[in-house]
Design a protein around this motif. Structure first.
Motif, PDB file in Angstrom:
ATOM      1  N   GLY A 134      87.609  16.980  43.990  1.00 14.59           N
ATOM      2  CA  GLY A 134      87.236  17.508  42.678  1.00 14.59           C
ATOM      3  C   GLY A 134      86.541  18.841  42.778  1.00 14.59           C
ATOM      4  N   ARG A 135      86.005  19.261  41.636  1.00 14.61           N
ATOM      5  CA  ARG A 135      85.319  20.554  41.577  1.00 14.61           C
ATOM      6  C   ARG A 135      84.028  20.382  40.789  1.00 14.61           C
ATOM      7  NH1 ARG A 135      87.026  25.420  43.019  1.00 14.61           N
ATOM      8  NH2 ARG A 135      89.135  24.701  43.461  1.00 14.61           N
ATOM      9  N   VAL A 154      80.905  16.350  39.002  1.00 11.97           N
ATOM     10  CA  VAL A 154      82.175  16.731  39.609  1.00 11.97           C
ATOM     11  C   VAL A 154      83.318  16.257  38.720  1.00 11.97           C
ATOM     12  CG1 VAL A 154      83.630  16.458  41.660  1.00 11.97           C
ATOM     13  CG2 VAL A 154      81.136  16.469  41.908  1.00 11.97           C
ATOM     14  N   GLU A 155      84.228  17.150  38.442  1.00  9.55           N
ATOM     15  CA  GLU A 155      85.422  16.795  37.665  1.00  9.55           C
ATOM     16  C   GLU A 155      86.489  16.316  38.647  1.00  9.55           C
ATOM     17  OE1 GLU A 155      85.799  17.665  33.978  1.00  9.55           O
ATOM     18  OE2 GLU A 155      87.154  15.993  34.398  1.00  9.55           O
ATOM     19  N   THR A 156      87.006  15.102  38.459  1.00 14.10           N
ATOM     20  CA  THR A 156      88.041  14.567  39.348  1.00 14.10           C
ATOM     21  C   THR A 156      89.239  14.128  38.512  1.00 14.10           C
ATOM     22  OG1 THR A 156      87.489  12.210  39.241  1.00 14.10           O
ATOM     23  CG2 THR A 156      86.167  13.566  40.754  1.00 14.10           C
ATOM     24  N   THR A 204      81.531   5.541  36.652  1.00 17.95           N
ATOM     25  CA  THR A 204      82.590   4.573  36.354  1.00 17.95           C
ATOM     26  C   THR A 204      83.922   5.299  36.306  1.00 17.95           C
ATOM     27  OG1 THR A 204      81.052   3.360  34.940  1.00 17.95           O
ATOM     28  CG2 THR A 204      83.388   2.794  34.726  1.00 17.95           C
ATOM     29  N   ILE A 205      84.922   4.718  36.949  1.00 24.89           N
ATOM     30  CA  ILE A 205      86.270   5.257  36.782  1.00 24.89           C
ATOM     31  C   ILE A 205      87.189   4.101  36.381  1.00 24.89           C
ATOM     32  CG2 ILE A 205      86.005   7.170  38.427  1.00 24.89           C
ATOM     33  CD1 ILE A 205      87.508   5.496  40.489  1.00 24.89           C
TER      34      ILE A 205
END
Ligand SMILES: Nc1ncnc2c1ncn2[C@@H]1O[C@H](COP(=O)(O)OP(=O)(O)OP(=O)(O)O)[C@@H](O)[C@H]1O
Ligand SMILES: [Mg+2]
Length: 360
Positions: A252-253, A264-266, A300-301
């Motif tokens: 991610g970034r 972090v954006e994933t 949470t994902i």
């Protein structure tokens, strides 16, 4: 050139520093530093070809380094030939003499160092007793099982009372159950006798099980040198995180940074992680699978299950992930009622989240 610089009297029992090695113009190791204390049991852990055997051979004097020094017990041994170093090596294939008996094999090292035949019997018997092979002394080595041969190889290495014992994948030819038995036995033996040893393996569980500390090697370098729990809980690099134990892993970034934590954006949404990475940094976030649980958490994902594996002592959930990512959750015991195709939430805490800058 090897041995040109005199080593500073080190605080460490073994001090390998600045070692470089090339084979036909190809550098396989450079600037290698490696230190350990007396009585420690250290593992070199890393994938095939990373330089474990090369480092071991340089320490043993079986191979000359292009640069660097090896200091043992305060003495610079860089220029000493192998037979004058008092370092024993147990090789992967044991390198026993099949036509000799067990006792003759063990006596070999003593004889090579000039011990009279009559003076060998006592030490040989003691070494064989240590590895519980004294009843086999007169058998030819060719009439032994793999595990028994392994014990003889250890006895042969110990009989000379080495200052340092080097073991290069000594259990790789054994089946899993026997390996585990031998690991427990060898560790107890080395501890009881206070022997300083380096143990080479590419099996991370074996390294964790037998060692005080582990040097994780990659491409001729040590990526991290720490005790097993630190390596597992706080891997210093993405390579160590992947090589030691399994983990959930997401590329991610960083999109926001608040000093103590960053966001972090994933591909599976936003994840909070400890650490102050600057926005825009490409990172890899991870978490150990046993710290992940179905349901929501601080992180949470939502994943689609690719598999739910009931393994007996644990149940492992694998989520469908994009290339390079790994979605995994481990629960103790047998859990039923989850199947491929189910959508589940997986949650874990921010504190358990590992984050590293992505490898360039
Ligand atoms: N005698 C040699 N001649 C040429 N290249 C060599 C030689 N010995 C080792 N190498 C190379 O040096 C690198 C390190 O090899 P080394 O045997 O130390 O790896 P290793 O970590 O022990 O691997 P494995 O787990 O497969 O035993 C490899 O790229 C290997 O091909
Ligand atoms: Mg090797």
């Amino acid at each position: 050139m090897a041995g040109m610089t005199s080593a500073a009297p080190g605080r460490h029992y073994l001090d390998v520093w600045g070692v470089a090695k090339s084979f036909r113009g190809t550098r396989v190791m450079s600037g290698m530093n490696f230190r350990m204390d007396r009585g420690e049991l250290v593992s070199l852990l890393g994938p095939s070809g990373c330089g474990k055997t090369t480092l071991l051979r340089i320490i043993a004097g079986l191979m000359e380094a292009d640069e660097g020094d090896v200091v043992l017990g305060g003495r610079n041994i860089t220029r000493l030939p192998a037979h004058r170093r008092n370092i024993s090596v147990v090789f992967q294939n044991y390198a026993l003499f099949p036509h000799l008996t067990v006792a003759e094999n063990v006596a070999f090292g003593l004889r090579a160092r000039g011990t009279a035949k009559s003076a060998c019997a006592g030490p040989v018997e003691e070494a064989l007793r240590l590895v519980r092979m004294d009843a086999f002394a007169t058998r030819p080595v060719s009439a032994l099982s793999g595990g028994q041969q392994q014990r003889v190889a250890v006895a042969r290495a110990l009989v000379v009372q080495p200052d340092l014992l080097l073991l290069d994948e000594p259990f790789s030819a054994l089946d899993r159950k026997l390996r585990e038995t031998m690991q427990v036995e060898l560790k107890a033996l080395l501890r009881d006798r206070g022997i300083t040893a380096i143990f080479v393996t590419h099996d991370q569980e074996e390294a964790m099980g037998v060692s005080d500390r582990i040097a994780v090697m990659n491409a001729g370098r040590i990526e991290q040198f720490a005790d097993p729990s630190t390596l597992y809980a706080r891997p210093a690099t993405p390579f160590v995180m992947d090589f030691v134990g399994l983990s959930m892993r997401l590329g991610g970034r960083v999109v926001e940074s608040g000093g103590q934590t960053c966001i972090v954006e994933t591909a599976h949404g936003r994840i909070s992680a400890p650490g102050g990475f600057a926005p825009g940094t490409a990172v890899q976030v991870g978490v150990r699978p046993e710290l992940v649980a179905p349901g929501t958490g601080e992180n949470t994902i939502r994943v689609e299950l690719a598999d739910a594996m009931v393994l007996g002592s644990k149940t492992v959930l694998h989520g469908a992930a994009q290339e390079g990512d790994r979605l995994i959750c481990e629960m103790p015991g047998i859990r039923t009622g989850l199947a491929r195709g189910d959508a589940v939430d997986l949650g874990w805490s921010v504190a358990d989240t590992l984050i590293h800058e992505a490898a360039a």
